[in-house]
Design a protein around this motif. Sequence first.
Motif, PDB file in Angstrom:
ATOM      1  N   PHE A  77       0.923  -1.293  -0.089  1.00 12.95           N
ATOM      2  CA  PHE A  77       0.056  -0.032  -0.186  1.00 12.95           C
ATOM      3  C   PHE A  77       0.796   1.340   0.029  1.00 12.95           C
ATOM      4  O   PHE A  77       1.800   1.362   0.782  1.00 12.95           O
ATOM      5  N   ALA A  78       0.737   2.196  -1.017  1.00 13.07           N
ATOM      6  CA  ALA A  78       1.597   3.211  -1.087  1.00 13.07           C
ATOM      7  C   ALA A  78       1.143   4.376  -0.222  1.00 13.07           C
ATOM      8  O   ALA A  78       0.075   4.480   0.156  1.00 13.07           O
ATOM      9  N   PRO A  79       1.987   5.297   0.044  1.00 12.62           N
ATOM     10  CA  PRO A  79       1.793   6.495   0.778  1.00 12.62           C
ATOM     11  C   PRO A  79       0.331   7.202   0.133  1.00 12.62           C
ATOM     12  O   PRO A  79       0.562   7.408  -1.196  1.00 12.62           O
ATOM     13  N   HIS A  80      -0.529   7.811   0.944  1.00  7.86           N
ATOM     14  CA  HIS A  80      -1.631   8.428   0.544  1.00  7.86           C
ATOM     15  C   HIS A  80      -2.575   7.399  -0.095  1.00  7.86           C
ATOM     16  O   HIS A  80      -3.782   7.993  -0.596  1.00  7.86           O
ATOM     17  N   GLN A  81      -2.327   6.230  -0.404  1.00  2.00           N
ATOM     18  CA  GLN A  81      -3.349   5.194  -0.934  1.00  2.00           C
ATOM     19  C   GLN A  81      -4.527   5.032  -0.163  1.00  2.00           C
ATOM     20  O   GLN A  81      -4.235   4.879   1.141  1.00  2.00           O
ATOM     21  N   ARG A  82      -5.574   5.080  -0.550  1.00  5.23           N
ATOM     22  CA  ARG A  82      -6.787   4.930   0.060  1.00  5.23           C
ATOM     23  C   ARG A  82      -7.060   3.658   0.503  1.00  5.23           C
ATOM     24  O   ARG A  82      -6.744   2.626  -0.126  1.00  5.23           O
ATOM     25  N   LEU A  83      -7.461   3.544   1.530  1.00  4.14           N
ATOM     26  CA  LEU A  83      -7.774   1.884   2.376  1.00  4.14           C
ATOM     27  C   LEU A  83      -9.119   1.770   2.379  1.00  4.14           C
ATOM     28  O   LEU A  83      -9.783   2.316   3.235  1.00  4.14           O
ATOM     29  N   ILE A  84      -9.786   1.057   1.482  1.00  5.86           N
ATOM     30  CA  ILE A  84     -11.126   0.805   1.034  1.00  5.86           C
ATOM     31  C   ILE A  84     -11.769  -0.388   1.977  1.00  5.86           C
ATOM     32  O   ILE A  84     -11.186  -1.600   1.702  1.00  5.86           O
ATOM     33  N   GLU A  85     -12.494  -0.179   2.782  1.00  6.13           N
ATOM     34  CA  GLU A  85     -12.677  -1.265   3.856  1.00  6.13           C
ATOM     35  C   GLU A  85     -13.216  -2.512   3.116  1.00  6.13           C
ATOM     36  O   GLU A  85     -12.927  -3.775   3.344  1.00  6.13           O
ATOM     37  N   ALA A  86     -13.981  -2.438   2.147  1.00  7.15           N
ATOM     38  CA  ALA A  86     -14.500  -3.502   1.198  1.00  7.15           C
ATOM     39  C   ALA A  86     -13.334  -4.239   0.508  1.00  7.15           C
ATOM     40  O   ALA A  86     -13.494  -5.662   0.449  1.00  7.15           O
ATOM     41  N   ASP A  87     -12.628  -3.734  -0.003  1.00 10.36           N
ATOM     42  CA  ASP A  87     -11.404  -4.250  -0.930  1.00 10.36           C
ATOM     43  C   ASP A  87     -10.535  -4.964   0.300  1.00 10.36           C
ATOM     44  O   ASP A  87      -9.951  -6.115   0.019  1.00 10.36           O
ATOM     45  N   ILE A  88     -10.316  -4.445   1.500  1.00  9.11           N
ATOM     46  CA  ILE A  88      -9.454  -4.909   2.314  1.00  9.11           C
ATOM     47  C   ILE A  88      -9.908  -6.210   2.951  1.00  9.11           C
ATOM     48  O   ILE A  88      -9.595  -7.051   3.377  1.00  9.11           O
ATOM     49  N   SER A  89     -11.504  -6.063   3.172  1.00 11.32           N
ATOM     50  CA  SER A  89     -12.116  -7.221   3.700  1.00 11.32           C
ATOM     51  C   SER A  89     -12.005  -8.391   2.570  1.00 11.32           C
ATOM     52  O   SER A  89     -11.743  -9.647   3.286  1.00 11.32           O
ATOM     53  N   LEU A 144       0.127   4.944  11.120  1.00 13.27           N
ATOM     54  CA  LEU A 144       0.618   4.579   9.910  1.00 13.27           C
ATOM     55  C   LEU A 144      -0.869   4.869   8.840  1.00 13.27           C
ATOM     56  O   LEU A 144      -0.437   4.765   7.788  1.00 13.27           O
ATOM     57  N   VAL A 145      -1.713   5.095   9.323  1.00 15.22           N
ATOM     58  CA  VAL A 145      -2.993   5.450   8.700  1.00 15.22           C
ATOM     59  C   VAL A 145      -3.576   6.391   9.278  1.00 15.22           C
ATOM     60  O   VAL A 145      -3.586   7.014  10.468  1.00 15.22           O
ATOM     61  N   GLU A 146      -4.225   7.328   8.409  1.00 12.43           N
ATOM     62  CA  GLU A 146      -4.900   8.632   8.717  1.00 12.43           C
ATOM     63  C   GLU A 146      -6.263   8.605   8.277  1.00 12.43           C
ATOM     64  O   GLU A 146      -6.584   7.899   7.221  1.00 12.43           O
ATOM     65  N   ARG A 147      -7.253   9.144   9.103  1.00  9.98           N
ATOM     66  CA  ARG A 147      -8.670   9.329   8.639  1.00  9.98           C
ATOM     67  C   ARG A 147      -8.902  10.501   8.124  1.00  9.98           C
ATOM     68  O   ARG A 147      -8.632  11.433   8.734  1.00  9.98           O
ATOM     69  N   LEU A 148      -9.622  10.564   7.013  1.00  8.47           N
ATOM     70  CA  LEU A 148     -10.141  11.533   6.401  1.00  8.47           C
ATOM     71  C   LEU A 148     -11.622  11.965   6.346  1.00  8.47           C
ATOM     72  O   LEU A 148     -12.198  11.149   6.295  1.00  8.47           O
ATOM     73  N   PRO A 149     -11.954  13.107   6.752  1.00 11.57           N
ATOM     74  CA  PRO A 149     -13.662  13.502   7.165  1.00 11.57           C
ATOM     75  C   PRO A 149     -14.109  13.302   5.759  1.00 11.57           C
ATOM     76  O   PRO A 149     -13.822  13.459   4.708  1.00 11.57           O
ATOM     77  N   ASN A 150     -15.349  12.264   5.965  1.00  9.30           N
ATOM     78  CA  ASN A 150     -16.020  11.762   4.823  1.00  9.30           C
ATOM     79  C   ASN A 150     -15.559  11.021   3.417  1.00  9.30           C
ATOM     80  O   ASN A 150     -16.045  10.927   2.508  1.00  9.30           O
ATOM     81  N   ARG A 151     -14.039  10.477   3.949  1.00  6.58           N
ATOM     82  CA  ARG A 151     -13.444  10.100   2.882  1.00  6.58           C
ATOM     83  C   ARG A 151     -12.683   8.489   3.189  1.00  6.58           C
ATOM     84  O   ARG A 151     -12.246   8.121   2.354  1.00  6.58           O
ATOM     85  N   GLY A 152     -12.971   8.295   4.323  1.00  9.38           N
ATOM     86  CA  GLY A 152     -12.415   7.138   4.912  1.00  9.38           C
ATOM     87  C   GLY A 152     -10.934   7.161   5.344  1.00  9.38           C
ATOM     88  O   GLY A 152     -10.561   8.264   5.988  1.00  9.38           O
ATOM     89  N   ALA A 153     -10.139   5.972   5.120  1.00  8.95           N
ATOM     90  CA  ALA A 153      -8.836   6.065   5.646  1.00  8.95           C
ATOM     91  C   ALA A 153      -7.926   6.041   4.306  1.00  8.95           C
ATOM     92  O   ALA A 153      -8.319   5.514   3.375  1.00  8.95           O
ATOM     93  N   ARG A 154      -6.613   6.532   4.746  1.00  9.16           N
ATOM     94  CA  ARG A 154      -5.361   6.211   3.675  1.00  9.16           C
ATOM     95  C   ARG A 154      -4.378   5.952   4.521  1.00  9.16           C
ATOM     96  O   ARG A 154      -4.004   6.178   5.607  1.00  9.16           O
ATOM     97  N   VAL A 155      -3.107   5.600   3.710  1.00 11.04           N
ATOM     98  CA  VAL A 155      -1.684   5.245   4.135  1.00 11.04           C
ATOM     99  C   VAL A 155      -1.208   6.607   4.637  1.00 11.04           C
ATOM    100  O   VAL A 155      -1.247   7.607   3.595  1.00 11.04           O
ATOM    101  N   ARG A 156      -0.818   6.747   5.799  1.00  6.69           N
ATOM    102  CA  ARG A 156      -0.305   8.194   5.955  1.00  6.69           C
ATOM    103  C   ARG A 156       1.324   8.230   5.465  1.00  6.69           C
ATOM    104  O   ARG A 156       1.965   7.373   5.888  1.00  6.69           O
TER     105      ARG A 156
END
Length: 220
Positions: free
Chosen positions: A32-44, A66-78
């Motif tokens: 997972f690259a820096p700034h890559q979104r971590l989509i729950e369905a895909d990870i599941s 290691l991860v940051e939460r974005l308002p209304n956009r989910g999570a991504r690699v920090r």
Amino acid sequence: MTTDSSDLSQVDEEAKLDLTQQIRDAILGGEFAPHQRLIEADISARFDATRAAVRTALLNLTGEGLVERLPNRGARVRAISVDEAVEIVEVRIGLESLCARKAAVNITDADIEELRGVRAQIEAAVASGHLVEYARLNQEMDRRIRDIGGHETATRLLERLRAQSARHQFRLAFHPGRASQSAPEHIAIIDAVLARDPDAAEAATRAHLEGIVDVLRHLD
């Protein structure tokens, strides 16, 4: 035969911790690259885990930085900047120096034999140019010294800090000429611990990490 609810709860908790480790390894390994979104369905789907378990794992990794939460956009690699990586190493200087001091005081004869083995493997890896193995052995050396030192609070803090800067540490391992410079520094740390000399162990650890700070500051 009935299963106690507490047993099920423990199994569920262990599964969540294992998933956290799997995602952490994927981030640190560059999957997972820096700034890559971590989509729950895909990870599941990828890790065959429930959405709830994924959500918990991502919260754990957010706490680790290691991860940051974005308002209304989910999570991504920090993404960890070089400046932040430098600050992390500066904090590690105090903690790792403490662990090295403790290790030099606490080391047993059995520990000495095992640490000597790591020392020999480090020398062999550098001599043969196996940089991936050398990077792995560096981590093994650090882990052994922390274990021997037995300072649990410092160990917990270091594990979190090292995870955040792992990507930059990996880059350092392949920096031109870095292995030939860092290997003697690692050997000096090991030799000081083997000699049961806490002052030398602290000084060698500090010198090594200050060298890392200098190299990081010159990275693009």
